[in-house]
Design a protein around this motif. Sequence first.
Motif, PDB file in Angstrom:
ATOM      1  N   ARG A  48      31.711  32.316  47.055  1.00 11.30           N
ATOM      2  CA  ARG A  48      32.461  33.581  46.962  1.00 11.30           C
ATOM      3  C   ARG A  48      33.427  33.560  45.780  1.00 11.30           C
ATOM      4  N   VAL A  49      34.085  32.411  45.579  1.00  7.43           N
ATOM      5  CA  VAL A  49      34.992  32.278  44.423  1.00  7.43           C
ATOM      6  C   VAL A  49      34.198  32.437  43.131  1.00  7.43           C
ATOM      7  N   ASP A  50      33.016  31.821  43.111  1.00  7.60           N
ATOM      8  CA  ASP A  50      32.140  31.920  41.936  1.00  7.60           C
ATOM      9  C   ASP A  50      31.791  33.388  41.663  1.00  7.60           C
ATOM     10  N   ARG A  51      31.508  34.140  42.721  1.00  7.59           N
ATOM     11  CA  ARG A  51      31.140  35.550  42.536  1.00  7.59           C
ATOM     12  C   ARG A  51      32.320  36.387  42.069  1.00  7.59           C
ATOM     13  N   LEU A  52      33.537  35.893  42.261  1.00  6.88           N
ATOM     14  CA  LEU A  52      34.720  36.585  41.720  1.00  6.88           C
ATOM     15  C   LEU A  52      34.929  36.251  40.241  1.00  6.88           C
ATOM     16  N   GLY A  53      34.095  35.344  39.726  1.00 11.25           N
ATOM     17  CA  GLY A  53      34.252  34.945  38.316  1.00 11.25           C
ATOM     18  C   GLY A  53      35.342  33.912  38.121  1.00 11.25           C
ATOM     19  N   SER A  54      35.718  33.220  39.222  1.00 11.35           N
ATOM     20  CA  SER A  54      36.756  32.193  39.123  1.00 11.35           C
ATOM     21  C   SER A  54      36.154  30.837  39.510  1.00 11.35           C
ATOM     22  N   ALA A  55      37.014  29.854  39.705  1.00 12.73           N
ATOM     23  CA  ALA A  55      36.506  28.510  39.986  1.00 12.73           C
ATOM     24  C   ALA A  55      37.507  27.733  40.828  1.00 12.73           C
ATOM     25  N   ILE A  56      37.011  26.742  41.556  1.00 15.52           N
ATOM     26  CA  ILE A  56      37.893  25.818  42.275  1.00 15.52           C
ATOM     27  C   ILE A  56      38.166  24.638  41.353  1.00 15.52           C
ATOM     28  N   LEU A  57      39.448  24.435  41.061  1.00 16.65           N
ATOM     29  CA  LEU A  57      39.849  23.440  40.069  1.00 16.65           C
ATOM     30  C   LEU A  57      39.925  22.044  40.657  1.00 16.65           C
ATOM     31  N   GLY A  58      40.170  21.984  41.956  1.00 19.54           N
ATOM     32  CA  GLY A  58      40.332  20.692  42.611  1.00 19.54           C
ATOM     33  C   GLY A  58      41.086  20.880  43.915  1.00 19.54           C
ATOM     34  N   ASP A  59      41.680  19.791  44.398  1.00 19.64           N
ATOM     35  CA  ASP A  59      42.438  19.874  45.638  1.00 19.64           C
ATOM     36  C   ASP A  59      43.929  20.056  45.328  1.00 19.64           C
TER      37      ASP A  59
END
Length: 210
Positions: A48-59
Amino acid sequence: MTGDGPARELVIVGAGGHGRELFDAATRAGRPVLGFVDDSPTGENRARVDRLGSAILGDLAWLEAHPGPYALGIGTSAARRRLAARLDAAGARAATVIHPGATVGPDVRLGDGVVIFDRVTITTNVEIGAHTHLNVGCAVQHDSTLGAYVQLSPGVFVNGDCTIGDDVFCGTGAIVTRGCSVGVGARVGAGAVVLDDVAPGTTVVGVPAR
Ligand SMILES: CC(C)(COP(=O)(O)OP(=O)(O)OC[C@H]1O[C@@H](n2cnc3c(N)ncnc32)[C@H](O)[C@@H]1OP(=O)(O)O)[C@@H](O)C(=O)NCCC(=O)NCCS
C-alpha cells in the motif's frame, strides 16, 4: 501548511492506515515526505505504501539514527507516548500537520506533533496539547482545551467550554456537549453523547453517555 517552520522532509512513523492517511494529509499540505518507518510492516502495508509512491525506510531505530522531523501515524495514545519519548530522546522533532481541508480559527494553540485531518473545524480560542490527533470531520469549538495524546476518532464533536484530559479516547461520532469535562485517560464510546463530566480513567457509552 505545517506549524514547524520551513518545509523539510518528514518521516512518518507507522505504515498502517492512520500513517498512510497522515502521509496524504502532509503531502496535500505541501510537506515533502521522505518515507515511513515501521518496526514490523505487513506485506500488505508495504504494497500500500508502494502504491502511494512512497517507501519504508527502515524501523524506528533508523529514525533514531537519522533524527529529523517526524509525525506519528499511530492511533493509540499509549503507543504515541512511548514512541515520542524515544524519538525526542534521539533528537528528532515532532511536526505539526494540518490537512489543507481543515479550518483552524484565530487563537488556536497547537502543541508539537498535533495532527489535524481533512474537514476538521476548530473555531476560536482553543488549546490542543502535544501529539493529539483530530481525525476527519471533527469539530472543536470555542474556549475548549484538549490535553496531550488525545485521540478524536472521525466525526467527534467537542462543543464550547469543554476540557478533554490527556490520553482521552473518543470513538467515532461521539459528542461532548458544552461545558463538559472528560477526565485523563477516559474512553468515550462511538456514538456516545456526553451530557455530564466523565471521571478520569472511566469508559462511557450510549445516549446519554454512562
Ligand atoms: C467504548 C469502547 C472503547 C469500549 O470497548 P471495550 O472496553 O472493548 O468494550 P466491549 O466491546 O467489551 O463492550 C462492553 C459493553 O459495552 C457495549 N458497547 C461498547 N461500545 C459501545 C458503544 N460505542 N455504544 C454502545 N454500547 C457499546 C457493548 O455492546 C458491551 O455491552 P454488553 O456488556 O451488554 O455486551 C468501544 O466499544 C468503542 O466504542 N470504540 C470506538 C471504536 C472507534 O470508534 N474507533 C475509531 C477508529 S478510527
